[in-house]
Write a protein that holds these residues in place. Sequence first.
Motif, PDB file in Angstrom:
ATOM      1  N   GLN A  34       0.791  -1.423  -0.105  1.00 53.21           N
ATOM      2  CA  GLN A  34       0.169  -0.032  -0.146  1.00 53.21           C
ATOM      3  C   GLN A  34       0.804   1.098   0.152  1.00 53.21           C
ATOM      4  O   GLN A  34       0.380   2.483   0.066  1.00 53.21           O
ATOM      5  CB  GLN A  34      -1.152  -0.093   1.317  1.00 53.21           C
ATOM      6  CG  GLN A  34      -1.758  -1.047   1.420  1.00 53.21           C
ATOM      7  CD  GLN A  34      -2.609  -1.399   0.163  1.00 53.21           C
ATOM      8  OE1 GLN A  34      -3.398  -0.406  -0.493  1.00 53.21           O
ATOM      9  NE2 GLN A  34      -2.741  -2.345  -0.427  1.00 53.21           N
ATOM     10  N   ALA A  35       2.245   0.941   0.103  1.00 50.95           N
ATOM     11  CA  ALA A  35       3.166   2.250   0.070  1.00 50.95           C
ATOM     12  C   ALA A  35       4.448   1.637  -0.541  1.00 50.95           C
ATOM     13  O   ALA A  35       4.613   0.599  -0.648  1.00 50.95           O
ATOM     14  CB  ALA A  35       3.567   2.874   1.258  1.00 50.95           C
ATOM     15  N   PRO A  36       5.493   2.591  -1.057  1.00 48.55           N
ATOM     16  CA  PRO A  36       6.596   2.036  -1.623  1.00 48.55           C
ATOM     17  C   PRO A  36       7.420   1.289  -0.658  1.00 48.55           C
ATOM     18  O   PRO A  36       8.113   0.355  -1.149  1.00 48.55           O
ATOM     19  CB  PRO A  36       7.359   3.566  -1.982  1.00 48.55           C
ATOM     20  CG  PRO A  36       6.323   4.671  -2.033  1.00 48.55           C
ATOM     21  CD  PRO A  36       4.999   4.000  -1.190  1.00 48.55           C
ATOM     22  N   THR A  37       7.101   1.551   0.705  1.00 46.85           N
ATOM     23  CA  THR A  37       7.729   0.685   1.598  1.00 46.85           C
ATOM     24  C   THR A  37       6.572   0.074   2.319  1.00 46.85           C
ATOM     25  O   THR A  37       5.748   0.864   3.025  1.00 46.85           O
ATOM     26  CB  THR A  37       8.609   1.415   2.490  1.00 46.85           C
ATOM     27  OG1 THR A  37       9.875   1.719   2.046  1.00 46.85           O
ATOM     28  CG2 THR A  37       8.801   0.382   3.923  1.00 46.85           C
ATOM     29  N   HIS A  38       6.356  -1.240   2.257  1.00 50.45           N
ATOM     30  CA  HIS A  38       5.174  -1.895   3.048  1.00 50.45           C
ATOM     31  C   HIS A  38       5.861  -3.270   3.457  1.00 50.45           C
ATOM     32  O   HIS A  38       5.752  -4.267   2.638  1.00 50.45           O
ATOM     33  CB  HIS A  38       4.002  -2.253   2.400  1.00 50.45           C
ATOM     34  CG  HIS A  38       2.878  -2.632   2.967  1.00 50.45           C
ATOM     35  ND1 HIS A  38       1.686  -2.383   2.553  1.00 50.45           N
ATOM     36  CD2 HIS A  38       2.747  -2.892   4.354  1.00 50.45           C
ATOM     37  CE1 HIS A  38       0.649  -3.127   3.408  1.00 50.45           C
ATOM     38  NE2 HIS A  38       1.392  -3.277   4.686  1.00 50.45           N
ATOM     39  N   VAL A  39       6.327  -3.355   4.659  1.00 48.25           N
ATOM     40  CA  VAL A  39       6.784  -4.402   5.337  1.00 48.25           C
ATOM     41  C   VAL A  39       6.030  -4.905   6.441  1.00 48.25           C
ATOM     42  O   VAL A  39       5.617  -4.156   7.173  1.00 48.25           O
ATOM     43  CB  VAL A  39       8.311  -4.083   5.767  1.00 48.25           C
ATOM     44  CG1 VAL A  39       8.976  -5.403   6.372  1.00 48.25           C
ATOM     45  CG2 VAL A  39       9.152  -4.012   4.285  1.00 48.25           C
ATOM     46  N   LEU A  40       5.868  -6.299   6.600  1.00 46.92           N
ATOM     47  CA  LEU A  40       5.072  -6.749   7.918  1.00 46.92           C
ATOM     48  C   LEU A  40       6.275  -7.409   8.746  1.00 46.92           C
ATOM     49  O   LEU A  40       7.198  -8.114   8.202  1.00 46.92           O
ATOM     50  CB  LEU A  40       4.183  -7.953   7.384  1.00 46.92           C
ATOM     51  CG  LEU A  40       3.354  -7.826   6.444  1.00 46.92           C
ATOM     52  CD1 LEU A  40       2.622  -8.789   5.987  1.00 46.92           C
ATOM     53  CD2 LEU A  40       2.122  -6.576   6.696  1.00 46.92           C
ATOM     54  N   GLY A 106       7.472   6.066   2.433  1.00 40.64           N
ATOM     55  CA  GLY A 106       8.032   6.124   1.086  1.00 40.64           C
ATOM     56  C   GLY A 106       7.178   7.016   0.587  1.00 40.64           C
ATOM     57  O   GLY A 106       7.383   7.332  -0.764  1.00 40.64           O
ATOM     58  N   ARG A 107       5.946   7.729   1.037  1.00 43.77           N
ATOM     59  CA  ARG A 107       4.990   8.282   0.317  1.00 43.77           C
ATOM     60  C   ARG A 107       4.460   9.427   1.472  1.00 43.77           C
ATOM     61  O   ARG A 107       4.343   9.005   2.763  1.00 43.77           O
ATOM     62  CB  ARG A 107       3.948   7.989  -0.782  1.00 43.77           C
ATOM     63  CG  ARG A 107       3.081   6.976   0.349  1.00 43.77           C
ATOM     64  CD  ARG A 107       2.021   6.666  -0.447  1.00 43.77           C
ATOM     65  NE  ARG A 107       1.173   5.459   0.051  1.00 43.77           N
ATOM     66  CZ  ARG A 107      -0.048   5.625   0.946  1.00 43.77           C
ATOM     67  NH1 ARG A 107      -0.097   6.979   1.311  1.00 43.77           N
ATOM     68  NH2 ARG A 107      -0.528   4.648   1.382  1.00 43.77           N
ATOM     69  N   ASP A 108       3.609  10.203   1.184  1.00 44.13           N
ATOM     70  CA  ASP A 108       2.765  11.034   2.246  1.00 44.13           C
ATOM     71  C   ASP A 108       1.799  10.029   2.551  1.00 44.13           C
ATOM     72  O   ASP A 108       1.044   9.486   1.791  1.00 44.13           O
ATOM     73  CB  ASP A 108       2.200  12.303   1.691  1.00 44.13           C
ATOM     74  CG  ASP A 108       3.487  13.368   1.193  1.00 44.13           C
ATOM     75  OD1 ASP A 108       4.224  13.191   2.069  1.00 44.13           O
ATOM     76  OD2 ASP A 108       3.148  14.258   0.685  1.00 44.13           O
ATOM     77  N   LEU A 109       1.410   9.987   3.876  1.00 40.20           N
ATOM     78  CA  LEU A 109       0.697   9.230   4.455  1.00 40.20           C
ATOM     79  C   LEU A 109      -0.591   9.985   5.159  1.00 40.20           C
ATOM     80  O   LEU A 109      -0.205  10.982   5.907  1.00 40.20           O
ATOM     81  CB  LEU A 109       1.267   8.269   5.481  1.00 40.20           C
ATOM     82  CG  LEU A 109       2.106   7.128   5.038  1.00 40.20           C
ATOM     83  CD1 LEU A 109       3.104   6.428   6.289  1.00 40.20           C
ATOM     84  CD2 LEU A 109       1.492   6.238   4.198  1.00 40.20           C
ATOM     85  N   ARG A 110      -1.939   9.879   4.530  1.00 39.23           N
ATOM     86  CA  ARG A 110      -2.979  10.630   4.902  1.00 39.23           C
ATOM     87  C   ARG A 110      -3.285  10.417   6.524  1.00 39.23           C
ATOM     88  O   ARG A 110      -3.042   9.162   7.170  1.00 39.23           O
ATOM     89  CB  ARG A 110      -4.158  10.562   4.414  1.00 39.23           C
ATOM     90  CG  ARG A 110      -4.515  11.450   3.090  1.00 39.23           C
ATOM     91  CD  ARG A 110      -5.470  10.914   2.319  1.00 39.23           C
ATOM     92  NE  ARG A 110      -5.204   9.506   1.536  1.00 39.23           N
ATOM     93  CZ  ARG A 110      -6.282   8.596   1.507  1.00 39.23           C
ATOM     94  NH1 ARG A 110      -7.586   9.193   1.980  1.00 39.23           N
ATOM     95  NH2 ARG A 110      -6.385   7.497   0.935  1.00 39.23           N
ATOM     96  N   TRP A 111      -3.755  11.525   7.243  1.00 41.25           N
ATOM     97  CA  TRP A 111      -4.355  11.499   8.600  1.00 41.25           C
ATOM     98  C   TRP A 111      -5.519  11.978   8.797  1.00 41.25           C
ATOM     99  O   TRP A 111      -5.490  13.184   8.237  1.00 41.25           O
ATOM    100  CB  TRP A 111      -3.277  11.790   9.492  1.00 41.25           C
ATOM    101  CG  TRP A 111      -3.737  11.463  10.928  1.00 41.25           C
ATOM    102  CD1 TRP A 111      -4.266  12.361  12.094  1.00 41.25           C
ATOM    103  CD2 TRP A 111      -3.410  10.240  11.829  1.00 41.25           C
ATOM    104  NE1 TRP A 111      -4.434  11.477  13.002  1.00 41.25           N
ATOM    105  CE2 TRP A 111      -4.096  10.390  12.760  1.00 41.25           C
ATOM    106  CE3 TRP A 111      -2.789   9.159  11.235  1.00 41.25           C
ATOM    107  CZ2 TRP A 111      -4.166   9.201  13.754  1.00 41.25           C
ATOM    108  CZ3 TRP A 111      -3.031   7.868  12.098  1.00 41.25           C
ATOM    109  CH2 TRP A 111      -3.547   8.029  13.297  1.00 41.25           C
ATOM    110  N   PRO A 112      -6.775  11.490   9.328  1.00 42.93           N
ATOM    111  CA  PRO A 112      -6.747  10.093   9.866  1.00 42.93           C
ATOM    112  C   PRO A 112      -6.508   9.126   8.881  1.00 42.93           C
ATOM    113  O   PRO A 112      -7.065   9.319   7.658  1.00 42.93           O
ATOM    114  CB  PRO A 112      -7.873  10.298  10.645  1.00 42.93           C
ATOM    115  CG  PRO A 112      -8.824  11.196   9.889  1.00 42.93           C
ATOM    116  CD  PRO A 112      -8.065  12.168   9.244  1.00 42.93           C
TER     117      PRO A 112
END
Length: 114
Positions: A34-40, A106-112
């Motif tokens: 869901q983003a350029p970096t998405h690690v579990l 890795g990208r702008d993350l919206r809030w909320p």
Amino acid sequence: MTDCLFCKIIAGDIPAKVVRETDRTLAFRDINPQAPTHVLVIPKGHHRDVAALAATDAELLAALLLEAHEVAAAEGVAETGYRVVFNTGPQAGQTVFHVHAHVLGGRDLRWPPG
Ligand code: 5GP
Ligand code: ZN
């Protein structure tokens, strides 16, 4: 847990793109990022959610969060910013009931969040 997807990844029965591994944790790329970096980041022991992990082994939960930061640093997003998310329960969108920290960046993350 034999029928747990993430236990199968830990056992090597299902392949995953591993980013980091410690004696107690495994970090691998989300199959549907869901983003350029998405690690579990997951503990190797099975706990159904973050509340169960906190109640059972608070020290392991702390290690999981430190490992989430190490993943962010390795991905180059520790300075720009990243988010750690534990979806807990169905209405929050939890679909795999083996506790996992999503590390997103890795990208702008919206809030909320949605
Ligand atoms: P949840 O919805 O439970 O918070 O997160 C589960 C995550 O696991 C989802 O983001 C989903 O894309 C990811 N996922 C589901 N199956 C697999 C898989 O087989 N491999 C990997 N790497 N990720 C998976
Ligand atoms: Zn499991």
